[in-house]
Write a protein that holds these residues in place. Sequence first.
Motif, mmCIF file in Angstrom:
data_model
loop_
_atom_site.group_PDB
_atom_site.id
_atom_site.type_symbol
_atom_site.label_atom_id
_atom_site.label_comp_id
_atom_site.label_asym_id
_atom_site.label_seq_id
_atom_site.Cartn_x
_atom_site.Cartn_y
_atom_site.Cartn_z
ATOM 1 N N VAL A 67 0.864 -1.178 0.000
ATOM 2 C CA VAL A 67 0.000 0.000 0.000
ATOM 3 C C VAL A 67 0.904 1.232 0.000
ATOM 4 O O VAL A 67 1.607 1.493 0.980
ATOM 5 N N LEU A 68 0.910 1.955 -1.116
ATOM 6 C CA LEU A 68 1.741 3.153 -1.188
ATOM 7 C C LEU A 68 0.975 4.282 -0.519
ATOM 8 O O LEU A 68 0.072 4.878 -1.096
ATOM 9 N N ASN A 69 1.340 4.551 0.709
ATOM 10 C CA ASN A 69 0.626 5.567 1.477
ATOM 11 C C ASN A 69 1.259 6.935 1.242
ATOM 12 O O ASN A 69 2.238 7.305 1.864
ATOM 13 N N ASN A 70 0.672 7.659 0.301
ATOM 14 C CA ASN A 70 1.162 9.013 0.029
ATOM 15 C C ASN A 70 0.066 10.047 0.282
ATOM 16 O O ASN A 70 0.034 11.106 -0.330
ATOM 17 N N SER A 71 -0.836 9.693 1.182
ATOM 18 C CA SER A 71 -1.842 10.633 1.705
ATOM 19 C C SER A 71 -2.728 11.256 0.639
ATOM 20 O O SER A 71 -2.937 12.464 0.630
ATOM 21 N N GLY A 72 -3.247 10.436 -0.251
ATOM 22 C CA GLY A 72 -4.232 10.989 -1.175
ATOM 23 C C GLY A 72 -4.064 10.511 -2.595
ATOM 24 O O GLY A 72 -3.339 9.563 -2.878
ATOM 25 N N TYR A 73 -4.781 11.187 -3.484
ATOM 26 C CA TYR A 73 -4.769 10.839 -4.902
ATOM 27 C C TYR A 73 -3.594 11.545 -5.583
ATOM 28 O O TYR A 73 -3.755 12.612 -6.181
ATOM 29 N N THR A 74 -2.398 10.952 -5.485
ATOM 30 C CA THR A 74 -1.211 11.638 -5.985
ATOM 31 C C THR A 74 -1.254 11.867 -7.491
ATOM 32 O O THR A 74 -0.885 12.933 -7.985
ATOM 33 N N ILE A 75 -1.761 10.893 -8.241
ATOM 34 C CA ILE A 75 -1.808 11.092 -9.707
ATOM 35 C C ILE A 75 -2.676 12.292 -10.050
ATOM 36 O O ILE A 75 -2.337 13.105 -10.908
ATOM 37 N N GLU A 76 -3.797 12.447 -9.320
ATOM 38 C CA GLU A 76 -4.668 13.601 -9.577
ATOM 39 C C GLU A 76 -3.945 14.898 -9.229
ATOM 40 O O GLU A 76 -4.066 15.899 -9.934
ATOM 41 N N LYS A 77 -3.186 14.859 -8.145
ATOM 42 C CA LYS A 77 -2.463 16.062 -7.754
ATOM 43 C C LYS A 77 -1.512 16.502 -8.857
ATOM 44 O O LYS A 77 -1.317 17.688 -9.092
ATOM 45 N N PHE A 78 -0.891 15.516 -9.520
ATOM 46 C CA PHE A 78 0.012 15.882 -10.599
ATOM 47 C C PHE A 78 -0.731 16.390 -11.813
ATOM 48 O O PHE A 78 -0.236 17.209 -12.572
ATOM 49 N N ILE A 79 -1.944 15.908 -11.981
ATOM 50 C CA ILE A 79 -2.737 16.397 -13.116
ATOM 51 C C ILE A 79 -3.266 17.793 -12.810
ATOM 52 O O ILE A 79 -3.168 18.707 -13.611
ATOM 53 N N HIS A 80 -3.811 17.966 -11.619
ATOM 54 C CA HIS A 80 -4.390 19.266 -11.268
ATOM 55 C C HIS A 80 -4.722 19.298 -9.781
ATOM 56 O O HIS A 80 -5.252 18.335 -9.240
ATOM 57 N N GLY A 81 -4.468 20.413 -9.149
ATOM 58 C CA GLY A 81 -4.927 20.602 -7.762
ATOM 59 C C GLY A 81 -3.961 20.059 -6.719
ATOM 60 O O GLY A 81 -4.372 19.401 -5.775
ATOM 61 N N LYS A 82 -2.673 20.363 -6.875
ATOM 62 C CA LYS A 82 -1.655 19.832 -5.966
ATOM 63 C C LYS A 82 -1.975 20.116 -4.513
ATOM 64 O O LYS A 82 -1.706 19.311 -3.635
ATOM 65 N N LYS A 83 -2.527 21.303 -4.247
ATOM 66 C CA LYS A 83 -2.754 21.673 -2.855
ATOM 67 C C LYS A 83 -4.227 21.679 -2.489
ATOM 68 O O LYS A 83 -4.640 22.263 -1.482
ATOM 69 N N ARG A 84 -5.031 21.056 -3.314
ATOM 70 C CA ARG A 84 -6.462 21.055 -3.072
ATOM 71 C C ARG A 84 -6.842 19.988 -2.048
ATOM 72 O O ARG A 84 -6.331 18.875 -2.074
ATOM 73 N N LYS A 85 -7.794 20.338 -1.206
ATOM 74 C CA LYS A 85 -8.247 19.388 -0.187
ATOM 75 C C LYS A 85 -8.939 18.179 -0.797
ATOM 76 O O LYS A 85 -8.907 17.086 -0.258
ATOM 77 N N TYR A 86 -9.611 18.409 -1.950
ATOM 78 C CA TYR A 86 -10.384 17.294 -2.522
ATOM 79 C C TYR A 86 -9.497 16.135 -2.953
ATOM 80 O O TYR A 86 -9.990 15.030 -3.164
ATOM 81 N N ASN A 87 -8.184 16.376 -3.096
ATOM 82 C CA ASN A 87 -7.279 15.283 -3.441
ATOM 83 C C ASN A 87 -6.669 14.587 -2.228
ATOM 84 O O ASN A 87 -5.821 13.714 -2.367
ATOM 85 N N ASN A 88 -7.106 14.992 -1.051
ATOM 86 C CA ASN A 88 -6.652 14.305 0.158
ATOM 87 C C ASN A 88 -7.686 13.281 0.615
ATOM 88 O O ASN A 88 -8.858 13.385 0.280
ATOM 89 N N ILE A 89 -7.234 12.333 1.400
ATOM 90 C CA ILE A 89 -8.165 11.308 1.895
ATOM 91 C C ILE A 89 -7.876 11.061 3.382
ATOM 92 O O ILE A 89 -6.871 11.527 3.903
ATOM 93 N N ALA A 90 -8.776 10.323 4.008
ATOM 94 C CA ALA A 90 -8.559 9.959 5.412
ATOM 95 C C ALA A 90 -7.385 8.984 5.500
ATOM 96 O O ALA A 90 -7.202 8.140 4.621
#
Lengths: 595, 595
Positions: free
Chosen positions: B495-518
């Motif tokens: 399980v690569l735990n990188n605290s969220g949707y990393t691929i999405e962050k690279f596409i758009h929204g690096k600092k957006r909350k919606y790309n984070n997860i519990a």
Amino acid sequence: MSSHSVLQSEVDRLRLQLQTLQVEQGVQNISIGNYLLERLAQLGVTSMFGVPGDFNLGFLDLVEDHSKIEWVGNCNELNAAYAADGYARVKEHSIGVVTTTFGVGELSATNGIAGAFSEMVPVLHIVGTPSTVQQKAKPILHHTLGDGRYEAYRLAAAQFSIFQANLADKNTAAALIDHALTECIKLARPVYVTLPMDMVTQEISSERLKIPLSRSHPLNDHDTEKFVIDLIAERVKEAEGDVVVIVDACVIRHDVRKEVLDLLKETGFPVYATPMGKTAINEDHERYGGIYIGTVTHPDIKKKVEQAKLIISIGGLQSDFNTGNFSYKIPTLRHIELHSTHTKVQYATFAGVEMKQLLPKLGEALKSLHPLVRKFEVPLFVKALPKEDTPVISQLWFWPRLSYFFKPKDVIVTETGTSNFGILEVPLPPGSVLVSQILWGSIGWSVGSCLGAALAARDVGLNRVILFVGDGSLQLTVQEISPMIRLGLKPIIFVLNNSGYTIEKFIHGKKRKYNNIANWKWTELLNVFSEDDKPHKSYTVRTKDELSSLLDDKAFASGDKIQLVEVVMEPLDAPRALKVQTELSAKSDPYKERR
Amino acid sequence: MSSHSVLQSEVDRLRLQLQTLQVEQGVQNISIGNYLLERLAQLGVTSMFGVPGDFNLGFLDLVEDHSKIEWVGNCNELNAAYAADGYARVKEHSIGVVTTTFGVGELSATNGIAGAFSEMVPVLHIVGTPSTVQQKAKPILHHTLGDGRYEAYRLAAAQFSIFQANLADKNTAAALIDHALTECIKLARPVYVTLPMDMVTQEISSERLKIPLSRSHPLNDHDTEKFVIDLIAERVKEAEGDVVVIVDACVIRHDVRKEVLDLLKETGFPVYATPMGKTAINEDHERYGGIYIGTVTHPDIKKKVEQAKLIISIGGLQSDFNTGNFSYKIPTLRHIELHSTHTKVQYATFAGVEMKQLLPKLGEALKSLHPLVRKFEVPLFVKALPKEDTPVISQLWFWPRLSYFFKPKDVIVTETGTSNFGILEVPLPPGSVLVSQILWGSIGWSVGSCLGAALAARDVGLNRVILFVGDGSLQLTVQEISPMIRLGLKPIIFVLNNSGYTIEKFIHGKKRKYNNIANWKWTELLNVFSEDDKPHKSYTVRTKDELSSLLDDKAFASGDKIQLVEVVMEPLDAPRALKVQTELSAKSDPYKERR
């Protein structure tokens, strides 16, 4: 709804139509994405469900920046659709909104959207799609079928939504959004809106936002409506006051609770509810007699309903599980049906006479009968705890016991399976809301739905949110407990652990392995999902005493944190109503000899 | 495939057609349900995925009683469809089968089936439906849309399957089953079969079962094929041996690995793979040079491929993520494409000349060029561990480090996101199988797929099954770890735990909350799902040393129980290929200014 407000709605609708036809020459001062969000805010939407995906990220920027709408990141899209459904059920006059990404995201939500269609729940499905340029060139992008059929997802969605709009043109975007939302709130069914990435920030005029969207139906034809009222009044008189009302699903879905309550007040009619109509009228209403489900009905109630000289069904939805397998014993000659699209009096159908406008006039026309009607008594539907000598927590005992735990304004979410049937056996307190999915019956739905219901309950000032879900069903959608914790919601989750798909066992295959499931360590779940050690507590109860002590515990009952109660039950125990229902279905079970 | 076996297949197909046309007068000695199961057993199916529902229970009786097919109860239908997909990918020449129930069940599987369509994976979707009587009368049963549209689900399914059959008539049921399965194996796409409850045990003749189903394509037209071979030979001669082969997705999907290997042996052509073609050819093949992804390609490899005088693509699938955002630098004049339906030589398309028959003849025609071709060297694609001074586990270091952990015949499943890109950077051992979903790219897919892959791997004698999944993706489908434990499967789950949707962050929204997860307690998961304390072990690694020690641990590496490794990584770290890919996509990002 007063005729004044109906007229006002009509005026608003016409003004919007006019705007659609006029060339927009105003200032281009709002993005299409924000136009959509403003409309949602006007409808009272405060939470948007969904999962990010690269085709919707630009829109999610706007959502995250919006002051009134909160982005609820769900764990998956099916759960998000279920949550939007639960939100819309509890937050009446608003809608549920789920945002997904092209292909992979939207298709995962299909079952949830179809359920909202089936059960008439207003849900907007927003899908972020490739740009308008890509939609024309149709390259083999990721999330496509690889064959250029960009329209395939829309064609599938058309089966489960009443309107589909692609916001690919800034000249029509606002009108399409308005039309989609109007259809959604008016008909209480899902609509499907695709938002190409390059259209999100395109600017359009915000003029239309000044005119509110109208939810009212076209006015009933005056003459037909008058004819219908006279006809019904005549039938009621002939029945000499021996009339009962049955409230059903569409009383809730098509927003006529108040109108029905007024009718009951004016006429004094006894009232019963179907399973899908349960809590449409408070169950402590002085003229309320309980649940009618055809042959599945308790004998006393059954007699009261079926022997009335006239039965008025309001918002009826005659599905198998809502009618005791189509076992209504109500002859057409004694039956009047009020619907959101038409009225039926005995054998005659009156198209276009809808109940929301009809009900107040009907009350007016029938109120003189009140004294006559009041002569007919209604045995009240009250709670009573059966005595059982065994410590085992039986279905027969569990639901009545819980009825002492419920409080006014609780939101009670029940899963398809034993819970949906068990809850029918007991009355719920005034102002409480029962959320269940009896027609669509998708197992796992209640967990996502509970998340949405809890957010809506917080908005509208309801009390605790209490979920009843079987172990089998919870496994389908378990991760949606995680956002509940993240958002600080505090549902009480009763997991009925009966080692498998008990409802299926009653239908077929009691001893089959395929109806068994893995036995999870249920009381460890909240801990796994809890972040930063947010407060939570879990319990296992195996006996009546253990459960009773827990329910009587004030800290537990206060619901001040998320709690999970594993209730250990017998695998082959089921509520009475489920047993009778499955016996009825079994008569037509083609595999009977193999059971 | 030899011409003899092609002819034998043709004979079998004709005999089946004949049987369809003949009135069946034989003994009615097998139920329709069992006929279907026998056909599946003939195709090597040993596991059936799905979830029970009341409309499929009678069929599940037959599955449970079948000696060769095991019922895998999944936690939900989407996961079941993913599992069927993973099973079919690993168990070549067989198919994946998923059984669901009417409406609620089948629609939950939609995204999984659509993914199999997109990626060309042979999956059979069996849906248990209401009886033929109910299909005619269309009552408002549970699981219906409430409006009598019983055909709605089939219409939606038609968008994502190449054939749909309703087994409502015993005279045609066997022929429909045969046709559906033949299409499925021949075209490597999903088919959709509905089985009404009352048809399951209806008896039909088993005569047809004696004739095996044919998977071969119609024979190539002799003259066209000869013309094409001569033309290609001419182009190859003109290139003076400076020719490279690129193997892509359809080499695997359309079953020409062996034919390609023979061609390479005879000609000595250097060979490269696309992301979707990775492991189509063993990566230790002496003439194998690595992965070609257009602009995303490593510079040395890029030059070798793009500067060749002639490039022969076999089984090409030019999707965005498979081509570095459509950045191939291969002029049509130097390009030959072999497909399962046609051949392209430069600008000319030759319809109906398919590669499986063409390849052996091509090898024969070109083998004299072997000495010339061998003059061109191929820089081998070898593993190398970069030196980094920090203890942090970077993407740049992680994948090469893992390449020393992989063993021959391992099955490696990678999730959409960082894993799909990271794995491209390193060579995999001979006989290993890479399972990934690059075109469809549905997050969460890898977990269900891993379950199916593990069952298939057990059947065909592959080695360990190793899953790489991000924390964001795992949350979508996490419950499918439960059946892995129940069935005694032993995948190693990173399980690569990188605290969220990393691929999405690279596409758009690096600092957006919606790309984070519990942030879940990942190492507690196996324990929650484990029944009867089946053996399992979980680990967290935060540094290079911790990970290396674990990988070097013999007990861990033996994979003798299910194991989960939480690998803590930086949220904004990504593999090189993903970074380049998203930079390319960003050039067309309509929200660029908001990033």
